[in-house]
Scaffold this motif. Structure first.
Motif, short mmCIF file in Angstrom:
data_model
loop_
_atom_site.label_atom_id
_atom_site.label_comp_id
_atom_site.label_asym_id
_atom_site.label_seq_id
_atom_site.Cartn_x
_atom_site.Cartn_y
_atom_site.Cartn_z
N ARG A 128 -8.82 4.68 0.17
CA ARG A 128 -8.90 4.42 -1.27
C ARG A 128 -8.20 5.52 -2.06
O ARG A 128 -7.46 5.24 -3.01
N GLU A 129 -8.43 6.79 -1.67
CA GLU A 129 -7.78 7.90 -2.37
C GLU A 129 -6.27 7.88 -2.15
O GLU A 129 -5.50 8.26 -3.04
N ALA A 130 -5.83 7.45 -0.96
CA ALA A 130 -4.39 7.35 -0.70
C ALA A 130 -3.74 6.32 -1.62
O ALA A 130 -2.62 6.52 -2.11
N HIS A 131 -4.44 5.22 -1.86
CA HIS A 131 -3.93 4.21 -2.79
C HIS A 131 -3.80 4.79 -4.20
O HIS A 131 -2.78 4.59 -4.87
N ARG A 132 -4.82 5.51 -4.62
CA ARG A 132 -4.79 6.08 -5.97
C ARG A 132 -3.71 7.13 -6.10
O ARG A 132 -3.04 7.25 -7.14
N ALA A 133 -3.50 7.95 -5.05
CA ALA A 133 -2.47 8.99 -5.09
C ALA A 133 -1.08 8.39 -5.23
O ALA A 133 -0.18 9.02 -5.81
N ARG A 134 -0.88 7.19 -4.69
CA ARG A 134 0.42 6.52 -4.80
C ARG A 134 0.54 5.66 -6.06
O ARG A 134 1.52 4.95 -6.24
N GLY A 135 -0.48 5.72 -6.90
CA GLY A 135 -0.44 4.96 -8.13
C GLY A 135 -0.70 3.47 -7.94
O GLY A 135 -0.39 2.67 -8.82
N LEU A 136 -1.25 3.11 -6.79
CA LEU A 136 -1.53 1.70 -6.51
C LEU A 136 -2.94 1.34 -6.97
O LEU A 136 -3.86 2.16 -6.92
N ARG A 137 -3.08 0.10 -7.39
CA ARG A 137 -4.40 -0.37 -7.79
C ARG A 137 -5.25 -0.56 -6.54
O ARG A 137 -4.81 -1.15 -5.55
N VAL A 138 -6.46 -0.05 -6.58
CA VAL A 138 -7.36 -0.16 -5.43
C VAL A 138 -7.97 -1.55 -5.42
O VAL A 138 -8.76 -1.91 -6.30
N ARG A 139 -7.58 -2.34 -4.41
CA ARG A 139 -8.13 -3.69 -4.26
C ARG A 139 -8.87 -3.78 -2.94
O ARG A 139 -8.44 -3.18 -1.94
N PRO A 140 -9.97 -4.53 -2.91
CA PRO A 140 -10.77 -4.61 -1.67
C PRO A 140 -9.95 -5.01 -0.45
O PRO A 140 -10.06 -4.40 0.61
N LEU A 141 -9.08 -6.02 -0.60
CA LEU A 141 -8.30 -6.49 0.54
C LEU A 141 -7.31 -5.42 1.01
O LEU A 141 -7.11 -5.24 2.22
N GLY A 142 -6.72 -4.71 0.06
CA GLY A 142 -5.76 -3.68 0.42
C GLY A 142 -6.39 -2.49 1.13
O GLY A 142 -5.70 -1.76 1.84
N VAL A 143 -7.68 -2.29 0.93
CA VAL A 143 -8.39 -1.20 1.60
C VAL A 143 -8.99 -1.67 2.91
O VAL A 143 -8.95 -0.97 3.93
N LEU A 144 -9.56 -2.88 2.90
CA LEU A 144 -10.28 -3.37 4.09
C LEU A 144 -9.35 -3.66 5.26
O LEU A 144 -9.71 -3.42 6.41
N VAL A 145 -8.14 -4.17 4.99
CA VAL A 145 -7.22 -4.51 6.09
C VAL A 145 -6.85 -3.29 6.92
O VAL A 145 -7.03 -3.29 8.15
N PRO A 146 -6.34 -2.21 6.32
CA PRO A 146 -6.06 -1.01 7.15
C PRO A 146 -7.32 -0.41 7.76
O PRO A 146 -7.27 0.13 8.87
N LEU A 147 -8.45 -0.50 7.05
CA LEU A 147 -9.70 0.04 7.59
C LEU A 147 -10.10 -0.71 8.85
O LEU A 147 -10.48 -0.10 9.86
N ILE A 148 -10.00 -2.03 8.82
CA ILE A 148 -10.36 -2.83 10.00
C ILE A 148 -9.42 -2.54 11.15
O ILE A 148 -9.85 -2.39 12.30
#
Length: 201
Positions: free
Chosen positions: A159-179
């Motif tokens: 989630r922090e990596a998404h924010r550092a790149r200026g990307l909007r934190v979306r559940p699907l965008g976080v859950l896919v790499p996490l899984i």
């Protein structure tokens, strides 16, 4: 890597045996579901808060561990208020909230190895009849407990990596790499277990 969900301490809960804590937790759960008065359940919830705080866990960490589950409990309580009554909603909120906090207190004061030992002893009679392999089940439970904080930490990192790149934190965008990362870890752990022949002992 994180060490687990238990924290070091010398409180009465830390000194109590894992078996006693699990038995008391089971009895508390039964008692909570037998009680229907919101006021009595509110008193139980206050006691649960006190027990959880008595473990010595830092306030911020204490909230972080249970906030998601308590938020789910709150949603269930709101649904009960909408479809039933305020008394039902309060009863659900205090009952499940107390149970979550009591379970969190037990988890915070019991090592993973103690949990595994008790599960093995509990399932050993079933193993004699060929229903389960007690050691395999206890190992699975131990791995789940061990890697829950690791998965939560990884979720925060993604989630922090998404924010550092200026990307909007979306559940699907976080859950896919996490899984994907979690499955890779599971594969590595499975190979390590097989390489050491743990399941063939």
């Amino acid at each position: 890597m994180l060490t687990g969900l238990d924290i070091a301490g010398d409180t009465p809960l830390h000194r109590a045996s894992a078996r006693l804590k699990l038995i008391l937790l089971f009895l508390a759960a039964v008692a909570l579901f037998l009680v229907h008065s919101p006021w009595a359940l509110a008193a139980a919830a206050i006691i649960a808060v006190g027990l959880y705080a008595s473990t010595g866990i830092a306030p911020g960490e204490a909230v972080r561990r249970v906030r998601f589950v308590l938020f789910t409990v709150l949603l269930v309580a709101v649904a009960n208020y909408i479809f039933h009554s305020l008394d039902d909603a309060l009863a659900v909120l205090f009952r499940l909230g107390a149970l979550v906090l009591l379970a969190a207190a037990v988890t915070a004061t019991t090592t993973i190895s103690a949990f595994m030992d008790e599960i093995t002893r509990l399932l050993r009679p079933l193993e004699r009849f060929g229903f389960v392999r007690a050691a395999d089940v206890s190992l699975a439970v131990g791995l789940v407990l061990r890697f829950v904080p690791e998965i939560l930490a990884r979720y925060g990192d993604i989630r922090e990596a998404h924010r550092a790149r200026g990307l909007r934190v979306r559940p699907l965008g976080v859950l896919v790499p996490l899984i994907i990362l979690t499955l890779k870890d599971a594969d590595t752990i499975a190979m390590a277990i097989d390489a050491r022949a743990f399941r063939r002992q």
